[in-house]
Design a protein around this motif. Structure first.
Motif, PDB file in Angstrom:
ATOM      1  N   ASP A 240       0.718  -1.024   0.247  1.00 58.56           N
ATOM      2  CA  ASP A 240       0.066  -0.330   0.049  1.00 58.56           C
ATOM      3  C   ASP A 240       0.966   1.274   0.496  1.00 58.56           C
ATOM      4  OD1 ASP A 240      -1.566   2.211   0.106  1.00 58.56           O
ATOM      5  OD2 ASP A 240      -2.449   1.037   1.931  1.00 58.56           O
ATOM      6  N   PRO A 241       0.761   2.018  -1.304  1.00 60.37           N
ATOM      7  CA  PRO A 241       1.705   3.379  -1.185  1.00 60.37           C
ATOM      8  C   PRO A 241       1.205   4.216   0.256  1.00 60.37           C
ATOM      9  CG  PRO A 241      -0.177   3.357  -2.865  1.00 60.37           C
ATOM     10  CD  PRO A 241      -0.176   1.632  -2.398  1.00 60.37           C
ATOM     11  N   GLU A 242      -0.111   4.158   0.182  1.00 58.75           N
ATOM     12  CA  GLU A 242       0.459   4.901   1.433  1.00 58.75           C
ATOM     13  C   GLU A 242      -0.533   4.032   2.750  1.00 58.75           C
ATOM     14  OE1 GLU A 242      -3.439   7.456   0.511  1.00 58.75           O
ATOM     15  OE2 GLU A 242      -2.250   8.432  -1.023  1.00 58.75           O
ATOM     16  N   GLY A 243       0.259   3.387   3.036  1.00 55.28           N
ATOM     17  CA  GLY A 243      -0.224   2.525   4.445  1.00 55.28           C
ATOM     18  C   GLY A 243       0.364   2.740   5.626  1.00 55.28           C
ATOM     19  N   ALA A 244      -0.415   2.453   6.848  1.00 52.86           N
ATOM     20  CA  ALA A 244      -0.651   2.349   7.749  1.00 52.86           C
ATOM     21  C   ALA A 244      -0.307   1.363   8.267  1.00 52.86           C
ATOM     22  CB  ALA A 244      -1.189   3.709   8.933  1.00 52.86           C
ATOM     23  N   ALA A 245      -0.138   0.978   9.408  1.00 50.80           N
ATOM     24  CA  ALA A 245       0.108   0.106  10.332  1.00 50.80           C
ATOM     25  C   ALA A 245       0.842  -0.384  11.747  1.00 50.80           C
ATOM     26  CB  ALA A 245       0.644  -1.174   9.435  1.00 50.80           C
ATOM     27  N   VAL A 246      -0.443  -1.055  12.905  1.00 47.63           N
ATOM     28  CA  VAL A 246       0.395  -1.271  13.915  1.00 47.63           C
ATOM     29  C   VAL A 246       0.406  -2.954  13.920  1.00 47.63           C
ATOM     30  CG1 VAL A 246       0.210  -0.842  16.597  1.00 47.63           C
ATOM     31  CG2 VAL A 246      -1.490   0.665  14.939  1.00 47.63           C
ATOM     32  N   THR A 247       1.629  -2.864  14.791  1.00 49.51           N
ATOM     33  CA  THR A 247       1.728  -4.761  14.609  1.00 49.51           C
ATOM     34  C   THR A 247       2.861  -5.402  15.336  1.00 49.51           C
ATOM     35  OG1 THR A 247       2.462  -6.912  13.288  1.00 49.51           O
ATOM     36  CG2 THR A 247       3.635  -4.586  12.423  1.00 49.51           C
ATOM     37  N   TRP A 248       3.623  -6.131  15.546  1.00 50.20           N
ATOM     38  CA  TRP A 248       4.540  -6.270  16.117  1.00 50.20           C
ATOM     39  C   TRP A 248       6.109  -7.402  16.122  1.00 50.20           C
ATOM     40  CZ3 TRP A 248      -0.695  -8.138  17.886  1.00 50.20           C
ATOM     41  CH2 TRP A 248      -0.056  -9.251  16.949  1.00 50.20           C
ATOM     42  N   ASN A 249       7.311  -7.167  16.076  1.00 53.30           N
ATOM     43  CA  ASN A 249       8.299  -8.050  15.277  1.00 53.30           C
ATOM     44  C   ASN A 249       7.737  -9.637  15.274  1.00 53.30           C
ATOM     45  OD1 ASN A 249      10.250  -5.601  14.464  1.00 53.30           O
ATOM     46  ND2 ASN A 249      10.755  -5.846  16.828  1.00 53.30           N
ATOM     47  N   PRO A 250       8.284  -9.938  14.047  1.00 48.20           N
ATOM     48  CA  PRO A 250       9.051  -9.834  13.213  1.00 48.20           C
ATOM     49  C   PRO A 250       8.182  -9.075  12.180  1.00 48.20           C
ATOM     50  CG  PRO A 250       8.341 -12.316  13.093  1.00 48.20           C
ATOM     51  CD  PRO A 250       7.835 -11.640  14.345  1.00 48.20           C
ATOM     52  N   PRO A 251       6.968  -9.051  12.168  1.00 44.53           N
ATOM     53  CA  PRO A 251       6.035  -8.220  11.163  1.00 44.53           C
ATOM     54  C   PRO A 251       6.612  -6.171  10.903  1.00 44.53           C
ATOM     55  CG  PRO A 251       4.544 -10.121  12.106  1.00 44.53           C
ATOM     56  CD  PRO A 251       5.944 -10.129  12.711  1.00 44.53           C
TER      57      PRO A 251
END
Length: 349
Positions: free
Chosen positions: A183-194
């Motif tokens: 996604d060229p305008e991506g926003a995400a919340v995650t944990w490692n390793p992602p």
């Protein structure tokens, strides 16, 4: 009917005793109780995979005369759901998820190991933005109602915003990094390793992470409270033998780190970077001290109020007090007659 002589009877008794002597260990081995344990990929939990692969886990299970089968579940939330339904006797999970899934679901659980707390291992990444306030009006992919949701809520609140300012897109943790990258305008919340995978995407910026809320996202090994002591002791013993290797110097440590890095799908350098943002309790005494301190109680007060406000206690829950959370000092948050989550330093001590 012919009577047997005393000598014949004695001989038969000796033979029978010998047969029973040799059979009993085999029968005991057959009767070993088996326990299924679930874990998911995360920097602070990769040591479980190594403990299994290296034989450490089996060694400690044998010491307690039980069998332990460790299963990797790639969908983190699904692993906790399976634990809650009875598929597993123990499972790796965070403090918040331990409350909102098994505890709220009526499963009495005990955190026998406080492995670490996230100190940058959970974060918010975005493209075309450099700060939390740039998220306004943007869709954000995350595992909804997980610690990622909690992290986002804390970040928004600390920056004078609320969830009404963004749009949440519920996504499996297995898919987040790929969706964000595409996604060229991506926003995400995650944990490692992602999280680290997402940060490799061109134009990605980390705008907030768990180092801003230290000690609030705690990574645990949670066991059903009614599970035998043998299982709890075996898990704790295996964990701290593995921790001793990770804290040591020399080839054994490097071998262990390389194994964990490979299992997590990254390089040794990437895995070491993830460990650097994980406040690991390598020593049992340090983990026990944290578990017995005021911090877990302070954190769980915040977490339970957040969880109740988000409806994670169920629509019919009258308040956050419906579930009891017990601590080592004898105090309880919530209903003392309905304790479903227990923090204790007992096994780590």
């Amino acid at each position: 009917m012919k009577h047997q002589s005393p000598i014949a009877l004695l001989t038969a008794a000796v033979v029978l005793s010998a047969v029973l002597f040799f059979l009993s260990p085999l029968q005991a081995a057959e009767k070993k109780e088996k326990f299924d344990i679930a874990w998911s990929h995360y920097a602070g939990w990769e040591p479980w995979g190594y403990a299994q692969q290296s034989g450490i886990l089996k060694k400690w299970a044998d010491k307690q005369n039980i069998e332990i089968e460790l299963t990797l579940v790639n969908d983190y939330i699904e692993s906790i759901n399976l634990y809650t339904t009875g598929k597993f006797a123990a499972c790796t999970m965070t403090n918040m998820d331990a409350l909102t899934i098994p505890a709220v679901g009526g499963i009495d659980s005990t955190a026998v190991i406080v492995g670490d707390f996230s100190n940058g291992n959970d974060g918010i990444v975005m493209k075309k933005g450099t700060k939390v306030t740039d998220l306004k009006g943007r869709p954000i992919t995350l595992v909804e109602l997980s610690v990622s949701h909690y992290l986002l809520a804390r970040a928004l609140d600390m920056n004078g915003m609320s969830e009404q300012d963004v749009k949440l897109i519920n996504t499996s943790d297995a898919d987040i990094a790929a969706l964000f990258t595409a996604d060229p305008e991506g926003a995400a919340v995650t944990w490692n390793p992602p999280l680290m995978q997402a940060l490799r995407a061109p134009g990605s910026v980390r705008v907030f992470d768990s180092s801003s809320i230290p000690g609030e996202i705690i990574d645990l090994m949670v066991v059903r409270s009614d599970a035998p002591e043998a299982l709890k002791k075996a898990l704790v013993g295996a964990w701290y033998e593995t921790m001793a290797i990770m804290e040591s110097d020399g080839p054994k440590k490097e071998e262990a780190i390389a194994s964990m890095a490979q299992a997590s799908g990254g390089t040794v350098e990437e895995f070491k970077q993830q460990l650097a943002t994980t406040a690991m309790f390598y020593k049992a005494a340090d983990a026990a001290a944290f578990a017995a301190s005021a911090k877990p109680k302070e954190t769980m007060e915040q977490v339970r109020q957040f969880s109740y406000a988000k409806g994670l206690y169920g629509e019919s829950a009258p308040s956050a007090d419906i579930v009891g959370i017990a601590f080592d000092d004898g105090s309880v948050l919530g209903d003392k007659n309905n304790i479903k989550l227990r923090f204790t330093a007992k096994y780590m001590q």
